[in-house]
Write an enzyme that holds these catalytic residues in place. Sequence first.
Site, PDB file in Angstrom:
ATOM      1  CE  LYS A   1      -0.766   0.223   5.031  1.00 30.25           C
ATOM      2  NZ  LYS A   1      -0.086   1.486   5.308  1.00 30.25           N
ATOM      3  CG  ASP A   2       3.769   2.065   2.833  1.00 28.47           C
ATOM      4  OD1 ASP A   2       2.695   2.607   3.145  1.00 28.47           O
ATOM      5  OD2 ASP A   2       4.491   1.457   3.645  1.00 28.47           O
TER       6      ASP A   2
ATOM      7  NE  ARG B   1      -7.186   3.666   4.037  1.00 24.71           N
ATOM      8  CZ  ARG B   1      -7.314   2.900   5.102  1.00 24.71           C
ATOM      9  NH1 ARG B   1      -8.497   2.426   5.426  1.00 24.71           N
ATOM     10  NH2 ARG B   1      -6.279   2.597   5.861  1.00 24.71           N
ATOM     11  NE  ARG B   2      -5.990   2.944   9.258  1.00 23.67           N
ATOM     12  CZ  ARG B   2      -4.704   2.639   9.384  1.00 23.67           C
ATOM     13  NH1 ARG B   2      -3.844   3.539   9.814  1.00 23.67           N
ATOM     14  NH2 ARG B   2      -4.283   1.421   9.099  1.00 23.67           N
TER      15      ARG B   2
ATOM     16  NE  ARG C   1       4.665  10.134  10.264  1.00 22.53           N
ATOM     17  CZ  ARG C   1       5.750  10.770   9.771  1.00 22.53           C
ATOM     18  NH1 ARG C   1       5.725  12.079   9.647  1.00 22.53           N
ATOM     19  NH2 ARG C   1       6.825  10.104   9.410  1.00 22.53           N
TER      20      ARG C   1
ATOM     21  CB  VAL D   1       3.220  -1.049  14.808  1.00 22.92           C
ATOM     22  CG1 VAL D   1       2.173  -1.727  15.691  1.00 22.92           C
ATOM     23  CG2 VAL D   1       2.727  -0.991  13.365  1.00 22.92           C
TER      24      VAL D   1
ATOM     25  CB  THR E   1       6.482   4.615  18.052  1.00 21.73           C
ATOM     26  OG1 THR E   1       7.825   4.135  18.004  1.00 21.73           O
ATOM     27  CG2 THR E   1       6.484   6.079  18.467  1.00 21.73           C
ATOM     28  NE  ARG E   2       1.833   4.798  13.252  1.00 23.71           N
ATOM     29  CZ  ARG E   2       1.269   5.035  12.077  1.00 23.71           C
ATOM     30  NH1 ARG E   2      -0.019   4.805  11.919  1.00 23.71           N
ATOM     31  NH2 ARG E   2       1.966   5.492  11.068  1.00 23.71           N
TER      32      ARG E   2
ATOM     33  CB  CYS F   1      -0.392   6.069  -0.055  1.00 24.07           C
ATOM     34  SG  CYS F   1       1.117   6.949   0.306  1.00 24.07           S
TER      35      CYS F   1
END
Length: 526
Positions: free
Chosen positions: A79-80, A131-132, A149, A152, A154-155, A244
């Site tokens: 997707k990137d 999009r989200r 940002r 995963v 880190t989020r 994207c």
Amino acid sequence: MKRLIIGTRGSDLALWQANFIKDKLAEIGAEAELKIIKTQGDKILNLRLDKLEGKGFFTKELEEELLGGTIDIAVHSHKDLPTVHPAGLTIAAVTEREDPSELLLILKDCVDIKQKLSLKTGAMVGTSSNRRKAQMLSLRSDLNIEDLRGNVPTRIQKLRDENYDAILLAKAGVNRLNIDLSEFHVEVVDTTELVPAPAQGALAIQIRENDKELSDLLQQLNHQETIEAIGVERKVLNLFEGGCHMPLGCYCKKEDGEYEIWTSKAETDEHFPDRYFCRVSSLEGVAEQIVAKFNPDRKLPSKVFISREVGEHSYFRKALEKHKIEIEGRSLIRTFPIVNVLDPFYLKHIDWIFFSSRNSVEYFFNLKPLLSKHMKFGVAGRGSEDSLRKAGHLADYVGEGGDIDEVAELFAELVAGKTVLFPRAQDSLLSIQKALKPDTKVVDLPIYETVIEEDVDQTYAEVLIFTSPSNVDAYFVENLLEPGQQVIAIGNSTGKKFDEMGVKYIQPYSPDEIGLAEAVFGIDIK
């Protein structure tokens, strides 16, 4: 073959993906090692992704090293990748797709299960995806969506530190890293509710175009069904000329020999998205067909009739009013309770309760039942699920799609050998009950009846939506369809009524407000 060098970003997820491909190569007899490369997206952490210059800021540096010959393979989250490849490079293989759903991780003190997605009013949700954001606000306009940002882990740490009330992540990434999420309330947001990014969940193996030997070897890792599905999704993205960061979701899956495709597109992350669903037997020309539906000059209905009341803030109303489509919403039936006190006998030794409609949920909980904390709930679709939430319970099984026979079959597997209570309408068709296995015990509870209204007025709307067989019966006692009127039928039993009448109709994928909006948006008015 020489020892291959795989280029990868240094995040936990990128390293997992690169090691996954390294292990797959080892299985087919090819040795490889990893080379970590920092990209622009890794270096600049203080800007929103859509504010960074150019495209491919998680891929550009890897592609440059590939062209320069310092690595042999670049592994990307598909997707990137921009939809146009740099000259000299090609995607040699695509792995089988991981589940492309979204995960909503919520701090436990920010949970309100009575609300859609279990988020409290005004919750702050972290995501860096336009999009989200557009799709989340269409489902819950009260939410505050803030930029998020980092990789995963880190989020997730930012959520743990209470910088947000909840965050959205791709389920594929969390699955791959095998992260323990037990400290959070986790909602899986299905692909039919929040449409994924094109190619979400798939890995792309990129090589030099002239590396024929490596290309031949990598065919062993190729997953053809994934290639077909994401090919359509990325073609749609390409035709919209979007990167994207366009608020675009597109998801294709193959089901029973046919392709089902959902598309969601908004003008910006602040705008309400339009949605379209189609089912096709061939993918030829389908991307062009999808994009044509989003042409702003396309003629949509000016008025839609629906045989139920439509709430002022409902998804369906917002989706239609965006295009100045008038809604004529009126129920053609009335319902009445036929049970006023619930005999405790009905709740003895019950393992599951199944609701096939909003009415069955509401009439059942009006009886104020005393339920075991171990009770499980099944619902026919998202409309019943929303009603169950309002009663303070989460569904353990939610039927997907409008095919009640398929819903019944899957539920029957789940409750084999159990005892299931069915609060229902007196004239229910018992579709779920008939599908259950012989060792499943049924406790039947008719709790309301349906009465057809008399002297139902004709409607001159271009589109007529019927929500139940009773509403069909009520309307066609004295009325006929006008020339050019088109019909949408919710559910198999409503559809069968029109089959008996010889009337053509459209059936939405899911019998809820999103499915109805998709069906109306798909209708062309001559």
